[in-house]
Design a protein around this motif. Structure first.
Motif, short mmCIF file in Angstrom:
data_model
loop_
_atom_site.label_atom_id
_atom_site.label_comp_id
_atom_site.label_asym_id
_atom_site.label_seq_id
_atom_site.Cartn_x
_atom_site.Cartn_y
_atom_site.Cartn_z
N ARG A 223 0.80 -1.22 0.00
CA ARG A 223 0.00 0.00 0.00
C ARG A 223 0.83 1.27 0.00
NH1 ARG A 223 -5.17 -1.08 4.03
NH2 ARG A 223 -5.99 -2.89 2.94
N ARG A 224 2.07 1.22 0.54
CA ARG A 224 2.87 2.43 0.67
C ARG A 224 4.28 2.17 0.16
NH1 ARG A 224 1.81 5.40 6.34
NH2 ARG A 224 2.78 7.07 5.14
N PRO A 225 4.83 3.11 -0.63
CA PRO A 225 6.17 2.89 -1.19
C PRO A 225 7.25 2.78 -0.13
CG PRO A 225 5.42 5.14 -1.63
CD PRO A 225 4.25 4.39 -1.07
N SER A 226 7.17 3.56 0.92
CA SER A 226 8.16 3.48 2.00
C SER A 226 7.64 4.24 3.21
CB SER A 226 9.50 4.07 1.55
OG SER A 226 10.47 3.89 2.57
N ASN A 227 7.90 3.68 4.38
CA ASN A 227 7.47 4.32 5.61
C ASN A 227 8.36 3.80 6.73
OD1 ASN A 227 5.69 6.06 7.07
ND2 ASN A 227 4.67 4.26 7.90
N ASP A 228 8.54 4.62 7.74
CA ASP A 228 9.34 4.20 8.89
C ASP A 228 8.45 3.49 9.91
OD1 ASP A 228 11.43 7.16 8.83
OD2 ASP A 228 11.69 5.22 7.86
N TYR A 229 8.86 2.30 10.30
CA TYR A 229 8.14 1.52 11.31
C TYR A 229 9.05 1.31 12.51
CZ TYR A 229 4.77 0.52 7.62
OH TYR A 229 3.83 0.65 6.63
N TRP A 230 8.42 1.19 13.68
CA TRP A 230 9.15 1.04 14.94
C TRP A 230 8.65 -0.18 15.70
CZ3 TRP A 230 13.07 4.33 16.63
CH2 TRP A 230 13.28 5.47 15.86
N GLY A 231 9.57 -0.81 16.41
CA GLY A 231 9.19 -1.87 17.32
C GLY A 231 8.73 -1.29 18.65
N GLN A 232 8.33 -2.18 19.55
CA GLN A 232 7.79 -1.74 20.84
C GLN A 232 8.87 -1.48 21.86
OE1 GLN A 232 8.04 -4.85 19.92
NE2 GLN A 232 8.91 -5.89 21.71
N GLY A 233 10.08 -1.90 21.58
CA GLY A 233 11.21 -1.67 22.48
C GLY A 233 11.50 -2.86 23.36
N THR A 234 12.77 -2.99 23.72
CA THR A 234 13.19 -4.03 24.65
C THR A 234 14.15 -3.41 25.67
OG1 THR A 234 14.13 -6.27 24.85
CG2 THR A 234 15.11 -4.84 23.19
N GLN A 235 13.97 -3.74 26.91
CA GLN A 235 14.75 -3.12 27.99
C GLN A 235 16.11 -3.81 28.11
OE1 GLN A 235 13.95 -0.48 30.26
NE2 GLN A 235 16.13 -0.70 30.77
N VAL A 236 17.14 -3.00 28.17
CA VAL A 236 18.49 -3.46 28.46
C VAL A 236 18.96 -2.75 29.73
CG1 VAL A 236 20.90 -3.45 27.71
CG2 VAL A 236 19.08 -3.96 26.07
N THR A 237 19.33 -3.54 30.71
CA THR A 237 19.81 -2.99 31.98
C THR A 237 21.19 -3.54 32.26
OG1 THR A 237 17.54 -2.85 32.83
CG2 THR A 237 19.34 -2.73 34.43
N VAL A 238 22.14 -2.64 32.45
CA VAL A 238 23.52 -3.02 32.75
C VAL A 238 23.81 -2.60 34.19
CG1 VAL A 238 25.92 -2.88 32.06
CG2 VAL A 238 24.10 -2.62 30.34
N SER A 239 23.95 -3.59 35.04
CA SER A 239 24.13 -3.31 36.46
C SER A 239 24.76 -4.49 37.16
CB SER A 239 22.77 -2.99 37.11
OG SER A 239 22.90 -2.83 38.50
N SER A 240 25.54 -4.20 38.18
CA SER A 240 26.13 -5.27 38.99
C SER A 240 25.24 -5.58 40.19
CB SER A 240 27.53 -4.87 39.44
OG SER A 240 27.50 -3.62 40.12
#
Length: 120
Positions: free
Chosen positions: A103-120
């Motif tokens: 339906r569309r020649p080009s469009n930007d799509y996004w995911g829902q996100g995934t959490q990355v946590t860096v911690s000791s």
């Protein structure tokens, strides 16, 4: 309709590694560039890395030498290998793609996100 679904986030200790994946599905005709962005609490969303359909890559200075972006065009999937992780890498990571559909020649799509946590 197009969906981008991320996976691979989680909790990791400083110096550790994670591999994020993002699979695109739907009425896809062609996927051009793909990329990863991140957003930490209280901060604006920022570019992490991009990759063209042909494999040309671009990285933010703060991840050069530590992160590697790649893609599998046959699987409509983009990856982000993250090594030598630092606490300041903690954020929600979002995948994006410039995708052409029936339906569309080009469009930007996004995911829902995934959490990355860096911690000791």
């Amino acid at each position: 309709q197009v969906q981008l679904v991320e996976s691979g986030g989680g909790l990791v200790q400083p110096g550790g590694s994670l591999r994020l994946s993002c699979a695109a599905s739907g009425s896809i005709v062609r996927i051009n560039s793909m990329g990863w962005y991140r957003q930490a609490p209280g901060k604006q969303r920022e570019l992490v890395a991009t990759i063209s359909r042909g494999g040309a890559t671009n990285y933010a200075d703060f991840v050069k030498g530590r992160f590697t972006i790649s893609r599998d065009n046959a699987k409509n999937t983009v990856y982000l290998q993250m090594d030598s992780l630092k606490p300041e890498d903690t954020a929600v990571y979002y995948c994006t793609g410039a995708i052409a559909t029936i339906r569309r020649p080009s469009n930007d799509y996004w995911g829902q996100g995934t959490q990355v946590t860096v911690s000791s």
